[in-house]
Scaffold this motif. Structure first.
Motif, PDB file in Angstrom:
ATOM      1  N   HIS A  52       0.833  -1.198   0.000  1.00  0.00           N
ATOM      2  CA  HIS A  52       0.000   0.000   0.000  1.00  0.00           C
ATOM      3  C   HIS A  52       0.875   1.258   0.000  1.00  0.00           C
ATOM      4  O   HIS A  52       0.591   2.214  -0.722  1.00  0.00           O
ATOM      5  CB  HIS A  52      -0.944  -0.002   1.202  1.00  0.00           C
ATOM      6  CG  HIS A  52      -2.156  -0.859   1.008  1.00  0.00           C
ATOM      7  ND1 HIS A  52      -2.087  -2.225   0.859  1.00  0.00           N
ATOM      8  CD2 HIS A  52      -3.480  -0.540   0.929  1.00  0.00           C
ATOM      9  CE1 HIS A  52      -3.315  -2.705   0.702  1.00  0.00           C
ATOM     10  NE2 HIS A  52      -4.170  -1.705   0.737  1.00  0.00           N
ATOM     11  N   PRO A  58      -4.620   0.197  -3.461  1.00  0.00           N
ATOM     12  CA  PRO A  58      -5.259   1.351  -2.825  1.00  0.00           C
ATOM     13  C   PRO A  58      -5.807   0.975  -1.450  1.00  0.00           C
ATOM     14  O   PRO A  58      -6.184  -0.184  -1.216  1.00  0.00           O
ATOM     15  CB  PRO A  58      -6.401   1.683  -3.787  1.00  0.00           C
ATOM     16  CG  PRO A  58      -6.760   0.366  -4.404  1.00  0.00           C
ATOM     17  CD  PRO A  58      -5.468  -0.398  -4.525  1.00  0.00           C
ATOM     18  N   ASN A  72      -3.609   8.224  -3.524  1.00  0.00           N
ATOM     19  CA  ASN A  72      -4.795   7.849  -4.287  1.00  0.00           C
ATOM     20  C   ASN A  72      -4.419   7.789  -5.757  1.00  0.00           C
ATOM     21  O   ASN A  72      -3.267   8.049  -6.131  1.00  0.00           O
ATOM     22  CB  ASN A  72      -5.952   8.839  -4.056  1.00  0.00           C
ATOM     23  CG  ASN A  72      -5.551  10.285  -4.314  1.00  0.00           C
ATOM     24  OD1 ASN A  72      -4.806  10.574  -5.243  1.00  0.00           O
ATOM     25  ND2 ASN A  72      -6.043  11.200  -3.486  1.00  0.00           N
ATOM     26  N   ARG A  76      -0.788   9.040  -7.308  1.00  0.00           N
ATOM     27  CA  ARG A  76       0.093   7.879  -7.213  1.00  0.00           C
ATOM     28  C   ARG A  76       1.433   8.104  -7.922  1.00  0.00           C
ATOM     29  O   ARG A  76       2.499   7.891  -7.333  1.00  0.00           O
ATOM     30  CB  ARG A  76      -0.613   6.650  -7.784  1.00  0.00           C
ATOM     31  CG  ARG A  76       0.220   5.379  -7.755  1.00  0.00           C
ATOM     32  CD  ARG A  76      -0.572   4.207  -8.306  1.00  0.00           C
ATOM     33  NE  ARG A  76       0.224   2.997  -8.344  1.00  0.00           N
ATOM     34  CZ  ARG A  76       1.033   2.682  -9.350  1.00  0.00           C
ATOM     35  NH1 ARG A  76       1.133   3.497 -10.389  1.00  0.00           N
ATOM     36  NH2 ARG A  76       1.736   1.568  -9.322  1.00  0.00           N
TER      37      ARG A  76
END
Length: 251
Positions: A52, A58, A72, A76
Motif C-alpha cells: 500500500h 489502494p 490515491n 500515485r
C-alpha cells in the motif's frame, strides 16, 4: 493535517485486496530519516502494508499519506517518484548487467543525458560496494551482492524513502550483518528513510529506530514503538512471545 516531520502517515487504515480485507484500523507514522521495521508472523499483513505504501494497492478505508500527499489514483505517480523499492528476491533482470539494472529507472524517468545516467548508476553501485562488478550479470554474483545491487537500483532516482522487503532472507549471518551496516551507512550519509519488512530480530534490534508489530488474529497492529522497549512489555502475551521466541531476543 500532515506533519512535515513524517514521511508516511497511516490513519485508521484498512488494507487488503479486492474482496478481502487483511488489516483494519491501523494507525502509525514514520519520521523522515527513520529506520522503521514492520514485524509479525507470516500472513499478518506486513507485506500488504508495504504494498500500500508502494502504491501497488489502494487503501480499503482510512487515509495513507506519503510525503504529505494523499495516496490515491490521482497522486500515485507523483508519490512514487520519491520511493525506491527492493523486492525480497532482488528482482534483478537476469539478462542485464548490474549497471544496466541500476540505470533502468534513470532511463525510464530521468531527463539526464546518457553519459550522466551512466555516471549516476556507477555512483550508486559505488555506494553499495559494487562498482567493480558493474559489468557482471546477476547470475555471476552472490545472493548478498544481488541484494546490494537491488538497493542501488532502488536508490537510482535519489528517493527520500526506500522500502526493503525481507532484505536478509536467504543470507548467511555475516552477509546479513553487512547489509544492516549498509542500511545504517546510507541513513547516516544520505538521510534516507527506510521501511523494512523482516523476520530477523537481531537485525531489528541493531538498526530499527521503531517498529510496528502486526497480529493476524487481531487483523491489525498489536503495538508500535522502540524495539528494546517493546521487548520488555509483559502486559501483552503476543508481544512478549514474539520478542522472546525460542530464546532469540536480540540481547
Amino acid at each position: 493535517m500532515a506533519d512535515p516531520e513524517n514521511i508516511v502517515e497511516c490513519e485508521d487504515l484498512s488494507a487488503g485486496y479486492p474482496g478481502r480485507t487483511v488489516l483494519e484500523h491501523v494507525s502509525f507514522s514514520v519520521k523522515r530519516g527513520e529506520i522503521f521495521a514492520l514485524l509479525g508472523g507470516s500472513g499478518c499483513g506486513k507485506s500488504t502494508i508495504m504494498k500500500h505504501i508502494a502504491g501497488l494497492n489502494p487503501p480499503v478505508a482510512g487515509r495513507l499519506r506519503v510525503s504529505g500527499i494523499e495516496m490515491n489514483a490521482a497522486n500515485r505517480d507523483r508519490i512514487l517518484a520519491g520511493i525506491g523499492v527492493m523486492f525480497q528476491s532482488g528482482a534483478l533482470f537476469g539478462s542485464m548487467t548490474l549497471l544496466e539494472n541500476v540505470m533502468l529507472p534513470l532511463e525510464e524517468f530521468s531527463p539526464l543525458p546518457p553519459e550522466l545516467r551512466t555516471a549516476c548508476a556507477l555512483a550508486k553501485l559505488e555506494l553499495v560496494g559494487l562498482r567493480e562488478f558493474a559489468g557482471f550479470l546477476p547470475s555471476a554474483i552472490s545472493g548478498g551482492m544481488k541484494k546490494r545491487a537491488a538497493i542501488a537500483r532502488a536508490m537510482a532516482l535519489d528517493p527520500g524513502l526506500i522500502l526493503l522487503d525481507e532484505p536478509s532472507a536467504g543470507l548467511d549471518p555475516v552477509t546479513s550483518a553487512a547489509l544492516d551496516d549498509l542500511v545504517l551507512k546510507l541513513r547516516e550519509e544520505r538521510g534516507t528513510t527506510f521501511i523494512i519488512v523482516t523476520h530477523e530480530l537481531p537485525s531489528v534490534f541493531k538498526i530499527a529506530d521503531r517498529c510496528a508489530i502486526f497480529d493476524r488474529d487481531r487483523r491489525g497492529m498489536a503495538a508500535c514503538g522502540v524495539p528494546a522497549e517493546l521487548r520488555e512489555k509483559r502486559d501483552d502475551p503476543f508481544i512478549e512471545a514474539y520478542f522472546n521466541r525460542g530464546g532469540t531476543n536480540g540481547r
